[in-house]
Scaffold this active site. Structure first.
Site, PDB file in Angstrom:
ATOM      1  N   HIS A 107      21.091  66.486  39.971  1.00  0.00           N
ATOM      2  CA  HIS A 107      20.651  67.434  40.981  1.00  0.00           C
ATOM      3  C   HIS A 107      21.487  67.203  42.223  1.00  0.00           C
ATOM      4  O   HIS A 107      21.761  66.053  42.591  1.00  0.00           O
ATOM      5  CB  HIS A 107      19.166  67.253  41.298  1.00  0.00           C
ATOM      6  CG  HIS A 107      18.563  68.406  42.032  1.00  0.00           C
ATOM      7  ND1 HIS A 107      18.781  68.619  43.374  1.00  0.00           N
ATOM      8  CD2 HIS A 107      17.770  69.423  41.609  1.00  0.00           C
ATOM      9  CE1 HIS A 107      18.132  69.717  43.743  1.00  0.00           C
ATOM     10  NE2 HIS A 107      17.523  70.219  42.710  1.00  0.00           N
ATOM     11  N   ASP A 113      13.662  70.075  35.398  1.00  0.00           N
ATOM     12  CA  ASP A 113      13.701  70.783  34.126  1.00  0.00           C
ATOM     13  C   ASP A 113      13.488  69.872  32.917  1.00  0.00           C
ATOM     14  O   ASP A 113      13.168  70.364  31.829  1.00  0.00           O
ATOM     15  CB  ASP A 113      15.046  71.498  33.953  1.00  0.00           C
ATOM     16  CG  ASP A 113      15.263  72.574  34.995  1.00  0.00           C
ATOM     17  OD1 ASP A 113      14.353  73.396  35.173  1.00  0.00           O
ATOM     18  OD2 ASP A 113      16.329  72.587  35.631  1.00  0.00           O
TER      19      ASP A 113
END
Length: 396
Positions: free
Chosen positions: A279, A333
């Site tokens: 990320h 996710d």
């Protein structure tokens, strides 16, 4: 090297250009594009706050609609404000039969995100009056979008199966009603509560791609339905919201725990993206992944185990030694698909569910953008040809 040279590096200054030309940062990485009081991320400590409140505490103690109110209006509602807000959302869940008829013309094999983008945009045809300086108009638009987006997602799911959509139930809370519209069965209270917590932790995440898209669209002073539709289109990409579908496909491709290490080593050697990892903001495990993992375990304790969860944990364990030193850890996710899978939600609805949640954040940024608006118009660094002479067609 002159800019006209096709081999020139992208962003290289033109010959003779001033030395103080702005630096080019792909993806605007690290470039502040706005000021916001909505969400704060500490990527090194793994903290996420909404309006100063820890998102983990909100997921445990709040409800999605209470959190949405907080995000959009800046403060937690009073009991009366929350009751009225919940009632307004409940009363606006239904969508026009014309929208349902439009959805029936969509191809059944189409992706639900495309159906949602078209449906969300169509709301602007029904509520076309723009009064962006009117608090009542803003409140009404917030209510309609929060109320109708879940209904449209559930409706398309049934329409593409050849069934009529299920009407919302006014007596059910937000999360429970959505699960009911998918199945026509009232969900288990624990399942509904866990789904509500999932919505909370997906509701907002600073200036991510879809939120930036929403703010850019909002800055033109178009209607809020176009704002949300543009954000839905951005969220659909596999590098943003679409990654949660790909995580399960990745786990299924790995197959077994003894294949995790060789699969990861091969993927890293071939510079493949490891879905659900990494990320731009976080250099530690995404705090939302921590919450989702805990929610998944609660579901498994109640409704039975999922073998893919063991595989996911093994992937995280092995990846820690390969990717951890680079600051690459599981993101939101990685575990969300396992939660939705256990709730019986079809895989290609994972990202539309992300959109249901993130609508709260998009609307918060829409409202904030209106408060001090200036249309977005970033500059660029030109890398094309230098001025050249026109060549007649017959001479080319």
């Amino acid at each position: 090297m002159p800019v006209s040279d096709p081999a020139a590096a992208p962003g290289a200054p033109a010959e003779g250009a001033a030395s103080h030309a702005p630096a080019f940062r792909p993806g605007l990485e690290g470039v502040p594009a706005t000021q916001s009081a909505i969400c704060d991320i500490d990527g090194r400590q793994g903290h996420l706050t909404y309006r100063g409140y820890d998102a983990a505490i909100l997921a445990a103690q709040s409800t999605f609609l209470e959190t949405a109110y907080l995000l959009i209006w800046g403060e937690l509602p009073t009991a009366l404000q929350l009751r009225d807000f919940e009632h307004e959302v409940q009363m606006h869940r239904r969508v026009s039969f014309r929208i349902r008829d439009m959805m029936k013309s969509f191809p059944a094999q189409g992706h639900p995100m495309d159906a949602l983008q078209a449906s969300a945009a169509s709301l602007g045809l029904f509520y076309s009056r723009r009064a962006l300086d009117n608090p009542e108009y803003i409140y009404g638009a917030v209510v309609r979008l929060l109320a109708k987006i879940p209904t449209m997602v559930a409706a398309f799911q049934l329409i593409r199966k050849g069934q009529d959509p299920i009407q919302p139930r006014d007596d059910l809370p937000y999360a429970a009603n959505f699960l009911y519209m998918l199945t026509e069965r009232e969900p288990d209270p624990l399942a509904a509560r866990i789904f509500d917590a999932c919505l909370i932790i997906h509701a907002e995440h600073s200036l991510n791609a879809s939120t930036f898209s929403a703010r850019v669209t909002a800055s033109t002073l178009t209607d809020p339905y176009a704002v949300v539709a543009s954000a839905v289109g951005t969220l659909a990409g596999p590098l943003h919201g679409g990654a949660n579908e790909d995580v399960l496909a990745m786990l299924e491709a790995i197959g077994s725990e003894d294949q995790v290490a060789p699969w990861l080593d091969r993927a890293i050697a071939e510079r493949q993206k490891i879905m659900g990892f990494g990320h731009r903001e976080y250099k530690v495990k995404d705090p939302r992944a921590v919450i989702l993992q805990r929610l998944a375990e609660q579901l498994f304790d109640r409704f039975g185990h999922d073998p893919l969860y063991d595989l996911a944990r093994k992937v995280e364990e092995v990846a820690a030694s390969r990717l951890g030193p680079k600051g690459i850890y599981p993101n939101v996710d990685f575990y969300s698909g396992l939660v939705y899978r256990k709730l019986g939600i079809p895989r290609d609805l994972f990202t539309p569910i992300f959109a249901i949640a993130r609508t709260a954040g998009w609307l918060a940024h829409w409202k904030e953008q209106l408060g001090a608006n200036r249309i977005f118009r970033p500059s660029q660094i030109y890398t094309g040809a230098v001025p050249r002479e026109w060549t007649p067609l017959e001479a080319r």
